[in-house]
Design an enzyme around this catalytic site. Sequence first.
Site, PDB file in Angstrom:
ATOM      1  N   ASP A  67      48.414  -5.261  41.809  1.00 27.82           N
ATOM      2  CA  ASP A  67      48.115  -3.890  41.412  1.00 27.82           C
ATOM      3  C   ASP A  67      46.936  -3.837  40.454  1.00 27.82           C
ATOM      4  OD1 ASP A  67      50.223  -2.986  42.893  1.00 27.82           O
ATOM      5  OD2 ASP A  67      51.559  -2.633  41.195  1.00 27.82           O
ATOM      6  N   PHE A  68      46.287  -2.695  40.403  1.00 33.36           N
ATOM      7  CA  PHE A  68      45.178  -2.433  39.489  1.00 33.36           C
ATOM      8  C   PHE A  68      45.539  -2.820  38.054  1.00 33.36           C
ATOM      9  CE2 PHE A  68      43.507   0.773  36.459  1.00 33.36           C
ATOM     10  CZ  PHE A  68      42.148   0.525  36.568  1.00 33.36           C
TER      11      PHE A  68
END
Length: 291
Positions: A67-68
């Site tokens: 994820d970011f």
Amino acid sequence: MEPASQENLCVLYHSANYIVVNKHWDIRIDSKMWYEKQTVQSQLKHRFPELADPYTYYGFRFCHQLDFSTSGALCVALNKAAAGHAYRCFKDRLVTKAYLALVRGVVAEKKMTLDFAIGKNTTEGKTHMMCTEGTEGCENPKPCQTELTVLEYGAYDGDPVTKVLLQPLTGRTHQLRVHCSAIGHPIVGDYTYSLRTDNAPYRMMLHAYFLHIPLENEPIHVMAPDPFVPSLDSKWAPQRCVNILEDLLKNILTKPQAEIQEEPEPVHSYPVESEEQQAQCQQWLCEWNLD
């Protein structure tokens, strides 16, 4: 770790076939948006321009996703064959991953298996989120399992938190974040799954700590240094140790991966293709595969 920049890419492992980097928090792996100049892909191109493959869209083949907001070990294949070998390990669930996290509150059980099925949230305003089965608007929930083990109890910026080791036995989108939130202990700094309340910390406290890919000719065994230590973040104050991280990793490596039963895919009926159509399709797949 300092905030991400083009220059400060941290390489944990490098061979002719693979690179494993310690991804920063709050940076995308890749992006098609012209305005997003800073990604792991752009960091790799800056550091290793000679390794970028012009026949792929991003220049590099990422073997899996983070994820970011998540930091930690991220594996990149440097050629099509290497990507295929890694893909098979992930597809056959031979890969071992373990994450470190700080979660809100005091987790009472020292070890637990979280098995909430997870689906896409179709509720208006929440379509970027996942949710557990039974939640209003939960679409197509699928079986998920995460093993959670308590490492330490302490405080973050004065509030009670628990440091945990998370081992995902399946790989659903936002699985660890959703599972922690579902038991009432959202990850520190997870704005999305704290119902937009936890926005004070400088980052979300989730880190891909350990990655083992049992490739036949080149097994990859990498650890990304633990960022959740007082020397790196003075707001984290551990108070009581429950389990030693190194001992837990030894147990994980000697334990076979649990088998998770998937729901069978529905059987569909399609028109019979001609030999010419099959040949064209096969050629297209060969050209597209893993690029």
